[in-house]
Design an enzyme around this catalytic site. Structure first.
Site, short mmCIF file in Angstrom:
data_model
loop_
_atom_site.label_atom_id
_atom_site.label_comp_id
_atom_site.label_asym_id
_atom_site.label_seq_id
_atom_site.Cartn_x
_atom_site.Cartn_y
_atom_site.Cartn_z
N SER A 146 13.82 27.36 37.05
CA SER A 146 13.23 26.40 37.98
C SER A 146 14.19 25.21 38.18
CB SER A 146 11.88 25.93 37.42
OG SER A 146 11.42 24.80 38.08
N ASP A 192 11.04 28.17 44.16
CA ASP A 192 10.66 27.35 43.01
C ASP A 192 9.38 26.57 43.32
OD1 ASP A 192 10.97 25.99 40.43
OD2 ASP A 192 11.25 24.24 41.71
N HIS A 241 19.78 15.78 36.00
CA HIS A 241 18.37 16.16 36.01
C HIS A 241 17.77 15.99 34.61
CE1 HIS A 241 14.96 18.18 37.95
NE2 HIS A 241 14.71 18.68 36.75
N LYS A 254 17.07 24.56 41.66
CA LYS A 254 17.08 23.38 42.53
C LYS A 254 18.44 22.71 42.51
CE LYS A 254 13.37 21.93 40.44
NZ LYS A 254 12.02 21.93 39.96
N ARG A 276 2.58 28.52 38.58
CA ARG A 276 2.68 28.39 37.12
C ARG A 276 1.76 27.29 36.62
NH1 ARG A 276 8.52 26.91 36.40
NH2 ARG A 276 7.99 26.73 34.20
N1 URA Z 1 10.81 20.72 35.58
C1 URA Z 1 11.05 21.64 36.57
O1 URA Z 1 11.66 21.31 37.59
N2 URA Z 1 10.61 22.88 36.40
C2 URA Z 1 9.96 23.29 35.29
O2 URA Z 1 9.60 24.46 35.22
C3 URA Z 1 9.70 22.35 34.27
C4 URA Z 1 10.15 21.05 34.44
#
Ligand code: URA
Length: 442
Positions: A183, A161, A82, A187, A168
């Site tokens: 966050s 999320d 990621h 995931k 947010r």
């Molecule tokens: N990427 C994400 O998945 N979440 C965040 O809060 C910031 C960047």
């Protein structure tokens, strides 16, 4: 748990109980807690932060707010990757086929671009016919068959999320280290990989502007992994300039394919190989030098390119001949930018480039905006290269002559020149695990 007490607790900078966080997140997902109470709490977290124990508890609550996959029970050697988001960041399209060609099962849920940062799903969708919405059964079947699948996040995976990120985004509470860490990690944990490699972007074009901030975020995510039974390695990489030469969806796919053919930019290849090496090393518990040789072999033999094509074709994307690129749409207008001076290219402002590419239609300012996959910028020279006045240094790909002309002006402003070569800056600043930070001293 009373939500007003919980907000008050964070307002007074006191730590929450894990059980309260769990209940708060569950109640929010079930629409028992309204957006305004969640927004107030998010702002209190932004201002006062969270302990590592709280951040891990929040991550667990968000990860288990919907369905979860357990890849470990299906596939022995899996790894996920990621990025925290950058400009020209097509690393996934290079790193994951390399890792998959070495036998790692890679099941990746990716996101769309938002703001000036791009997203892998938008890039992939620039290939005609390619589907990124896959059901769980199809997702797992493809993984078993091709060893590689990249899809959008399904609605039932980490729904907390999805809801919290949307809130947010409109309440100025994105830029918070514990919230970003929870966050991203929620995931990854919901998607089931036991081994996770993170690319924490750092610099003008990233959320984290300094190496210190980026290393802290990397450490927080690695420690969440450790507490929740996942092995995490994070690389902090340079996002003061775009990665590679192309920025814009179809243009970036073409660049990733060229890189897997050995014809791409050196910086993109270096980050892609580093992340793939770490994925192979974690998934097979191999020393890094051995993993790196396998990754280099997967690149040289064309196995990684063939793996990317197998994935794209399996997901419906048009890629007729391995020797060619996938069929990609082309912008109707392409204009060159000429060097205004003689000298060395010393700076390419990643944030400015990200914004100008958005203005060409390649990004969105709101989640529901349509993007144009064809548009963007391709640099013809790399940082540190010397040019003569009038040399062609970049091309702008646009929907119209007027948009192309406007973008050329912004592009010229985003570049810095000097009569002397710039001091090289690191591409990779640090490798971070839950227990170690190694700074790159190159
Ligand atoms: N990427 C994400 O998945 N979440 C965040 O809060 C910031 C960047």
């Amino acid at each position: 748990m009373n939500p007003i007490d919980l907000i008050q607790e964070k307002k007074e900078n006191r730590a929450h109980l894990a059980s309260d966080l769990e209940e708060f997140v569950r109640a929010y997902v079930n629409h028992v807690i309204p957006d305004y109470q969640m927004a107030a709490w998010l702002m209190a977290v932004c201002l006062n932060g969270m302990t590592q124990a709280e951040t891990s508890a929040l991550t667990r609550a968000m990860a288990t707010s919907g369905a979860t996959l357990d890849l470990g029970s299906h596939f022995l050697h899996s790894a996920d990757k990621h990025s925290t988001g950058g400009v020209g960041d097509k690393t996934t399209l290079v790193a994951v086929p390399l890792a998959a060609a070495c036998g790692v099962k890679v099941a990746k849920m990716s996101g769309r671009g938002l703001g000036h940062t791009g997203g892998t799903i938008d890039k992939l969708e620039s290939i005609p016919g390619l589907r990124t919405t896959l059901g769980t059964a199809e997702f797992l079947a493809q993984l078993a068959e091709t060893g590689l699948v990249i899809a959008g996040q399904t609605a039932n995976l980490a729904p907390a999320d999805k809801m919290m990120y949307a809130l947010r985004d409109v309440t100025a509470t994105v830029a918070s280290e514990p919230l970003i860490a929870a966050s991203i990690m929620s995931k990854k944990i919901a998607a089931g990989a036991k081994h996770i490699v993170l690319d924490v972007k750092c610099g003008q074009g990233a959320f984290m502007k300094t190496v210190e901030e980026a290393v802290r975020l990397a450490q927080t995510m690695a420690e969440i992994g450790e507490r929740l039974g996942r092995q995490v390695v994070a690389y902090v990489t340079n996002m003061n300039r775009p990665l590679g030469r192309a920025v814009g969806n179809a243009l970036e796919v073409a660049e990733a394919v060229a890189t897997l053919k050995g014809e791409g930019p050196a910086d993109l290849l270096a980050v892609g190989v580093t992340l793939a090496t770490e994925m192979v090393s974690l998934a097979f518990a191999k020393p890094l030098p051995n993993a790196r040789s396998e990754v280099n072999e997967a690149l040289a033999s064309g196995a990684a390119l063939a793996r990317l094509r197998a994935m794209i074709v399996r997901q419906g994307g048009a890629w007729d001949d391995l020797a060619q690129a996938p069929r990609l749409p082309k912008a109707p207008v392409t204009l060159p930018l000429y060097a205004p001076t003689e000298g060395y290219l010393t700076g390419i402002d990643a944030l400015a480039i990200g914004r100008l590419v958005m203005s060409l239609g390649a990004g969105r300012t709101r989640k529901e905006d349509e993007i144009d996959p064809r548009t963007g910028v391709v640099m013809g020279v790399a940082l540190g290269e010397r040019v003569a006045v009038g040399d062609t240094i970049a091309h702008v790909h646009a929907r119209s002559e007027a948009e192309a002309q406007a973008a050329l002006h912004h592009l010229a402003d985003a570049l810095s020149w000097s009569p002397v070569p710039p001091r090289p800056t690191p591409l990779i600043y640090a490798r971070v695990t839950a227990t170690h930070i190694e700074y790159d001293n190159d």
